[in-house]
Design an enzyme around this catalytic site. Structure first.
Site, PDB file in Angstrom:
ATOM      1  N   GLU A   7     -10.007  -1.564   5.480  1.00 29.29           N
ATOM      2  CA  GLU A   7     -10.429  -1.553   6.552  1.00 29.29           C
ATOM      3  C   GLU A   7     -11.561  -2.388   6.742  1.00 29.29           C
ATOM      4  O   GLU A   7     -12.144  -2.784   5.704  1.00 29.29           O
ATOM      5  CB  GLU A   7     -10.576   0.226   6.538  1.00 29.29           C
ATOM      6  N   HIS A  47      -7.342  -4.697  10.159  1.00 28.31           N
ATOM      7  CA  HIS A  47      -7.137  -4.346   8.670  1.00 28.31           C
ATOM      8  C   HIS A  47      -5.844  -5.299   8.262  1.00 28.31           C
ATOM      9  O   HIS A  47      -4.763  -5.338   8.985  1.00 28.31           O
ATOM     10  CB  HIS A  47      -6.829  -3.039   8.262  1.00 28.31           C
ATOM     11  N   ASN A  83      -7.613  -2.915  14.194  1.00 27.89           N
ATOM     12  CA  ASN A  83      -8.998  -3.175  13.845  1.00 27.89           C
ATOM     13  C   ASN A  83      -9.294  -4.607  12.933  1.00 27.89           C
ATOM     14  O   ASN A  83     -10.132  -4.634  12.547  1.00 27.89           O
ATOM     15  CB  ASN A  83      -9.495  -1.949  13.297  1.00 27.89           C
ATOM     16  N   ASP A 140       0.994  -1.044  -0.192  1.00 30.29           N
ATOM     17  CA  ASP A 140       0.008   0.075  -0.200  1.00 30.29           C
ATOM     18  C   ASP A 140       0.986   1.280   0.024  1.00 30.29           C
ATOM     19  O   ASP A 140       2.010   1.181   0.197  1.00 30.29           O
ATOM     20  CB  ASP A 140      -0.901   0.002   1.139  1.00 30.29           C
TER      21      ASP A 140
HETATM   22  C1  F6R Z   1       1.293  -1.682   6.053  1.00 27.89           C
HETATM   23  C2  F6R Z   1       0.048  -2.249   6.266  1.00 27.89           C
HETATM   24  C3  F6R Z   1      -0.741  -2.078   7.303  1.00 27.89           C
HETATM   25  C4  F6R Z   1       0.119  -2.559   8.707  1.00 27.89           C
HETATM   26  C5  F6R Z   1      -0.592  -2.400   9.880  1.00 27.89           C
HETATM   27  C6  F6R Z   1      -0.072  -2.581  11.144  1.00 27.89           C
HETATM   28  O1  F6R Z   1       1.827  -1.736   4.787  1.00 27.89           O
HETATM   29  O2  F6R Z   1      -0.260  -2.723   5.238  1.00 27.89           O
HETATM   30  O3  F6R Z   1      -1.575  -3.086   7.332  1.00 27.89           O
HETATM   31  O4  F6R Z   1       0.658  -3.564   8.562  1.00 27.89           O
HETATM   32  O5  F6R Z   1      -1.610  -1.046  10.102  1.00 27.89           O
HETATM   33  O6  F6R Z   1       0.995  -1.582  11.448  1.00 27.89           O
HETATM   34  P1  F6R Z   1       2.182  -1.789  12.595  1.00 27.89           P
HETATM   35  O7  F6R Z   1       2.866  -3.000  12.105  1.00 27.89           O
HETATM   36  O8  F6R Z   1       2.933  -0.518  12.403  1.00 27.89           O
HETATM   37  O9  F6R Z   1       1.556  -1.720  14.060  1.00 27.89           O
END
Ligand code: F6R
Length: 253
Positions: free
Chosen positions: A140, A135, A133, A65
């Protein structure tokens, strides 16, 4: 689904890197995630490179992303973050690291182009983190379980969680482009890493909860080759943790 429970974040990274390394040795395409969860995995992959056990020179990589509106050189862009945390520390060729074009004036067009590029290449193994959450990527809750790469308005919780990387909450972009759940689950193999209590509910949702768009990561229950690597804290809501430990011991390959 294989569920591996480890004592701490470092061991989570070592295990996840051990899952990814054979694909790199075979020259296969890998999918990369940003955020804090994969950092110990990248650290271990860097160590394997420095020890001469791995080379990324011919490897193609696709990011999950990217924030809409941040250029590749912006310090908070995911392209720049991946470069700073991983690809610049190994022999990755910059032009082999692909991400959605966040500066395209039409992000929907950029998302469609990225979907085409991934479909044409395929991904052998995709590394994932998970949001509080549930995702994965920036899909989301309520995301289509088989959806393509898309433009996603970020959940207020995600904006709050990611504000730590910006100077203020207001600076966090409100939209991202993300591989869809359908795109992600077309990868041949998936390894998801999570650490800390804040991820315990999401891990429960992915492993033991119902298949539901309200926990997007639960879509992994449909995929035949998924490895979940978590520390004790992230595993703390799993009711069947002992069963997963036994299954790991009984695993033949
Ligand atoms: C990042 C991504 C997100 C993160 C998620 C957890 O490329 O796709 O899904 O993996 O937000 O973020 P952290 O690891 O910072 O808790």
């Amino acid at each position: 689904m294989d569920i591996f429970i480890r004592a701490n974040a470092q061991e989570v990274g070592e295990t996840a890197a051990g899952v990814i390394a054979p694909f790199v040795k075979q020259g296969r395409t890998i999918g990369l995630a940003t955020g804090s969860s994969p950092l110990t995995t990248y650290k271990e992959l860097i160590r394997l490179y420095e020890d001469g056990d791995l080379s990324f020179r011919t490897i193609q990589a696709f990011l999950l992303d990217e924030y809409v509106g941040l250029s590749r050189e912006d310090v908070n862009s995911y392209f720049k973050t991946i470069r700073n945390e991983f690809t610049a520390h190994v022999d990755f060729v910059d032009s082999n690291v692909h991400s959605p074009d966040s500066t395209d004036p039409d992000p929907y067009h950029a998302a469609a182009l990225y979907e085409e590029k991934i479909s044409a290449s395929g991904v052998a193994i995709q590394l994932l983190g998970v949001g509080v959450n549930g995702h994965i990527g920036f899909n989301e809750p309520t995301s289509a379980l088989q959806g393509p790469t898309k433009v996603q308005a970020l959940h207020p919780q995600t904006i709050k969680d990611n504000a730590r990387f910006f100077n203020s909450l207001e600076e966090v972009p409100t939209h991202a482009m993300t591989q869809g759940l359908g795109t992600i689950t077309r990868a041949e193999n998936i390894v998801l890493v999570a650490t800390g209590m804040a991820k315990a509910d999401a891990i429960w949702g992915i492993v033991e909860g119902p298949l539901t768009a309200m926990c997007p990561g639960s879509v992994l229950q449909l995929h035949p080759n998924v490895t979940i690597v978590v520390d004790e804290a992230a595993a703390s809501r799993l009711e069947h943790a002992d069963y997963y430990r036994t299954m790991e011991q009984l695993k033949l390959r």
